[in-house]
Design an enzyme around this catalytic site. Sequence first.
Site, PDB file in Angstrom:
ATOM      1  N   ARG A  42      22.676  55.674  43.352  1.00  0.00           N
ATOM      2  CA  ARG A  42      23.615  54.872  42.660  1.00  0.00           C
ATOM      3  C   ARG A  42      25.079  55.528  42.513  1.00  0.00           C
ATOM      4  O   ARG A  42      26.247  54.827  41.986  1.00  0.00           O
ATOM      5  CB  ARG A  42      23.066  54.066  41.366  1.00  0.00           C
ATOM      6  CG  ARG A  42      21.831  53.254  41.733  1.00  0.00           C
ATOM      7  CD  ARG A  42      21.308  52.517  40.384  1.00  0.00           C
ATOM      8  NE  ARG A  42      20.530  53.557  39.676  1.00  0.00           N
ATOM      9  CZ  ARG A  42      19.402  53.752  39.540  1.00  0.00           C
ATOM     10  NH1 ARG A  42      18.548  53.156  40.354  1.00  0.00           N
ATOM     11  NH2 ARG A  42      18.719  54.664  38.803  1.00  0.00           N
ATOM     12  N   GLU A  69      10.339  64.195  34.177  1.00  0.00           N
ATOM     13  CA  GLU A  69       9.244  63.920  33.252  1.00  0.00           C
ATOM     14  C   GLU A  69       8.039  64.614  33.678  1.00  0.00           C
ATOM     15  O   GLU A  69       7.456  65.453  32.974  1.00  0.00           O
ATOM     16  CB  GLU A  69       9.215  62.650  32.970  1.00  0.00           C
ATOM     17  CG  GLU A  69       8.422  62.289  31.485  1.00  0.00           C
ATOM     18  CD  GLU A  69       8.238  60.849  31.201  1.00  0.00           C
ATOM     19  OE1 GLU A  69       7.599  60.761  30.166  1.00  0.00           O
ATOM     20  OE2 GLU A  69       8.749  60.140  31.922  1.00  0.00           O
TER      21      GLU A  69
END
Lengths: 188, 156
Positions: free
Chosen positions: B40, B77
Site C-alpha cells: 500500500r 505479533e
Amino acid sequence: MFAAENGLRGDPRLQGISKAIRVVPDFPIPGIMFQDITTLLLDHKAFKDTVDIFVDRYRDMGISVVAGIEARGFVFGPSIALAIGAKFVPLRKPNKLPGEVISEAYVLEYGTDRLEMHVGAIEPGERALVIDDLVATGGTLSAAVRLLERMGAEVVECACVVGLPEGQRRLDGKPLYILVEPRLSVNY
Amino acid sequence: MFQDITTLLLDHKAFKDTVDIFVDRYRDMGISVVAGIEARGFVFGPSIALAIGAKFVPLRKPNKLPGEVISEAYVLEYGTDRLEMHVGAIEPGERALVIDDLVATGGTLSAAVRLLERMGAEVVECACVVGLPEGQRRLDGKPLYILVEPRLSVNY
C-alpha cells in the site's frame, strides 16, 4: 499494440523508458530474462514520461476507473488515475482486501492463482483501464478483465509498460497497449 | 479495527488531497528518494516522488526484487518478517522519505529506516496516511508524520 506503432513513432521518450528497464537473467527461474522496472522508477524523467504517455492517451476516453494489479500495477496506476480524474481500484492476491470481494482464478506456468477486487468499488457501466508493469502470457490481465466485467464495467484497454503482443491472445479481443518491447540482453 | 484506505482511493478529491498534502510538505526538503513499503506504500509513494522530483524505491517482501538486495528483519505479533531493498538503488548521503498507508507498531517502518540507513541515506521523515503516534516509539527518534487518526467505529 505498441506505442511506437500507435502515434508515438520516433518519440525519444520511448527510448529513454526502454533503456531504463534493467534485464535480470534467470529470475525468478533459469531461462527467464526478467524485465525489472525498478530501475525505471529511479530515473525521474523516464518514470514521469511513462506516466505522461499513459495520461495523454487515456485522459479523454471517459475512463472513471483505473484498476492496478498488485503490486507493480500499484506503482503506475494511481498517478494515472489522479491525473485523469478516475478512481484507483487495487486488484489483489487472495486475502489482502478486507470486506466483501469477488475472486477470479488464472493459470500460472505451474498451478493457478487468484485475483480479488472489492465488491462495490465500481458501478455497472463505468469505463475502466487495467494497468500492470508487464504482460507475459496475459493470464493475470485476463483475470483482471473478468473481475471488472463481472461487476458490469466496460474495460476500454489494458496497458503495460513492457511486454509482447502475444499477451493479447488471452484478452478476448480487449485492446492491449504496450510502451516498449522486452530487452533481450543484460544492460546494467 | 482495520483502517481500509481503498475507499479513499475511490474518492478522487480525497485521494488527490492526500497526495497534495504530502507533496506540499516534502517538496522543499531536498528529498531525492521516496521509499514505499509494499504494497500500500506503492499506492501513495510514486505520485509523491514524481511531484517532488525524487526517485521511487520499492521496499518489498522477500524474494520479490530481482538482483542483489539487502534485507532487514522486523517483528510481527507472531514471528518475524523481512523487508528488502535493491543494492545500488540509492547513494550514500541521499535524503529519504519513507511512506506507508498505515502505522501501527512501527515495526515495518523501523525496518525500512534501517535498510535506508545501511545504504547511507539520511531518513528525513516517515509518513503515513493513518496511524497512532505510538508508532514512533520504535523509530529511534525519526520523525513520524501522520495525516489522520484511526477511526474507531464502522462507517460504511
